[in-house]
Design a protein around this motif. Sequence first.
Motif, short mmCIF file in Angstrom:
data_model
loop_
_atom_site.label_atom_id
_atom_site.label_comp_id
_atom_site.label_asym_id
_atom_site.label_seq_id
_atom_site.Cartn_x
_atom_site.Cartn_y
_atom_site.Cartn_z
N THR A 51 0.13 -3.45 3.96
CA THR A 51 -0.25 -4.05 2.68
C THR A 51 0.33 -3.27 1.51
O THR A 51 0.71 -3.86 0.50
N ASP A 70 1.18 -10.15 -3.21
CA ASP A 70 -0.22 -9.83 -3.53
C ASP A 70 -1.17 -10.83 -2.88
O ASP A 70 -2.21 -10.46 -2.33
N ILE A 71 -0.78 -12.12 -2.96
CA ILE A 71 -1.62 -13.16 -2.34
C ILE A 71 -1.70 -12.93 -0.83
O ILE A 71 -2.77 -13.06 -0.22
N VAL A 79 -1.48 -10.12 0.71
CA VAL A 79 -2.36 -8.97 0.96
C VAL A 79 -3.82 -9.42 0.96
O VAL A 79 -4.63 -8.94 1.76
N PHE A 80 -4.13 -10.36 0.07
CA PHE A 80 -5.46 -10.98 0.07
C PHE A 80 -5.82 -11.48 1.47
O PHE A 80 -6.89 -11.17 2.01
N PHE A 81 -4.92 -12.26 2.03
CA PHE A 81 -5.20 -12.86 3.34
C PHE A 81 -5.28 -11.78 4.41
O PHE A 81 -6.11 -11.86 5.32
N LEU A 114 -2.38 -1.55 9.31
CA LEU A 114 -2.54 -2.73 8.45
C LEU A 114 -2.48 -2.35 6.97
O LEU A 114 -1.79 -3.01 6.17
N GLY A 146 3.61 -13.47 -4.71
CA GLY A 146 3.45 -13.90 -3.32
C GLY A 146 2.93 -12.79 -2.41
O GLY A 146 2.05 -13.01 -1.59
N LEU A 197 -6.28 -8.71 4.04
CA LEU A 197 -7.57 -8.03 3.93
C LEU A 197 -8.68 -8.86 4.57
O LEU A 197 -9.55 -8.32 5.27
N THR A 198 -8.64 -10.17 4.35
CA THR A 198 -9.69 -11.03 4.92
C THR A 198 -9.62 -11.04 6.44
O THR A 198 -10.64 -10.88 7.12
N VAL A 199 -8.40 -11.21 6.96
CA VAL A 199 -8.25 -11.24 8.41
C VAL A 199 -8.66 -9.90 9.01
O VAL A 199 -9.30 -9.84 10.06
N ALA A 200 -8.32 -8.79 8.31
CA ALA A 200 -8.69 -7.47 8.81
C ALA A 200 -10.20 -7.31 8.86
O ALA A 200 -10.73 -6.72 9.81
N ALA A 201 -10.89 -7.84 7.85
CA ALA A 201 -12.35 -7.74 7.86
C ALA A 201 -12.93 -8.49 9.06
O ALA A 201 -13.79 -7.96 9.78
N ALA A 202 -12.42 -9.71 9.31
CA ALA A 202 -12.89 -10.47 10.46
C ALA A 202 -12.56 -9.74 11.76
O ALA A 202 -13.39 -9.67 12.68
#
Lengths: 169, 98
Positions: free
Chosen positions: B41, B57-58, B60-62, B37, B55, B64-69
């Motif tokens: 990124t 970078d944004i 990658v934001f998502f 993952l 686009g 990172l969030t999905v990876a945390a979950a």
Amino acid sequence: MGLFLFNFFALLTVICAVGVVVNKNTVNAAMCFMLCLVGVAGLFVLLEAYLLAFVLLLVYAGAVAALFLFIVMLLDTHSQPRPVRRFALVAATIAAALLAVAVLTFHQQPKLAMAAASTGASGASLKDYAYQLFTTYLLPVQIIGFLLLIAMLGVIVLSRKIEATEGAK
Amino acid sequence: MLHSYLVLSALVFAIGFFGVLLRRNTLIIFMGLELMLVASTLALVAFSRFNGTIGGDIFVFFILTVAAAEVAVGLAIIVALFRKRQTIEVDELDSLKN
């Protein structure tokens, strides 16, 4: 200077990634994982994505790697890691083939070389992020928030259900 | 310069993939997945930087969030599995075979 920094962080990332894969001790692997993420964050800084570098360090190296270490401590598996050599060659071949395909794809795309003479960084401005997140990408942000809520509920349910079944036995 | 980042990203992805194929410890397999993952990124950020758009970078934001979950749920599953079977080695988790 930029090239030196790129080489340094790239080497750090690759060496620590190999460390994650080949380390027998899970704690050492988690530490290598953390260092690997520090290397990637350095590369993000070189790419002028300062916010992402910070978020990567905070979320990944801070929370995720710590969570891994916590689980390693919690499980306390005394299992002697058996040397898995049966499939090592096959796995290495498949991974090398994947790498070869990826590199070949990059090298056969002539547009990539032209793009390297690039424009200014767009990921440096926090204002741009906020503007994009709350206009163009508002729906994904909402969905991500909902996903986090569901993940939290899922973790709670997963942790409680086992206890309930054990209690029933 | 873009080439270097992409080749590095592919290399890290391949290393993570190798780990997923090779290792038998579920936690290490999970770390290999995370490596893959992160490698993706890195490629996205590099593309975004050299393309001059935000686009990637944004996105990658998502990621990172999905990876945390994903890490939270995955580790909870591993803990539940360990409580039930007392092992996290994938070789010994073969009850679906029979």
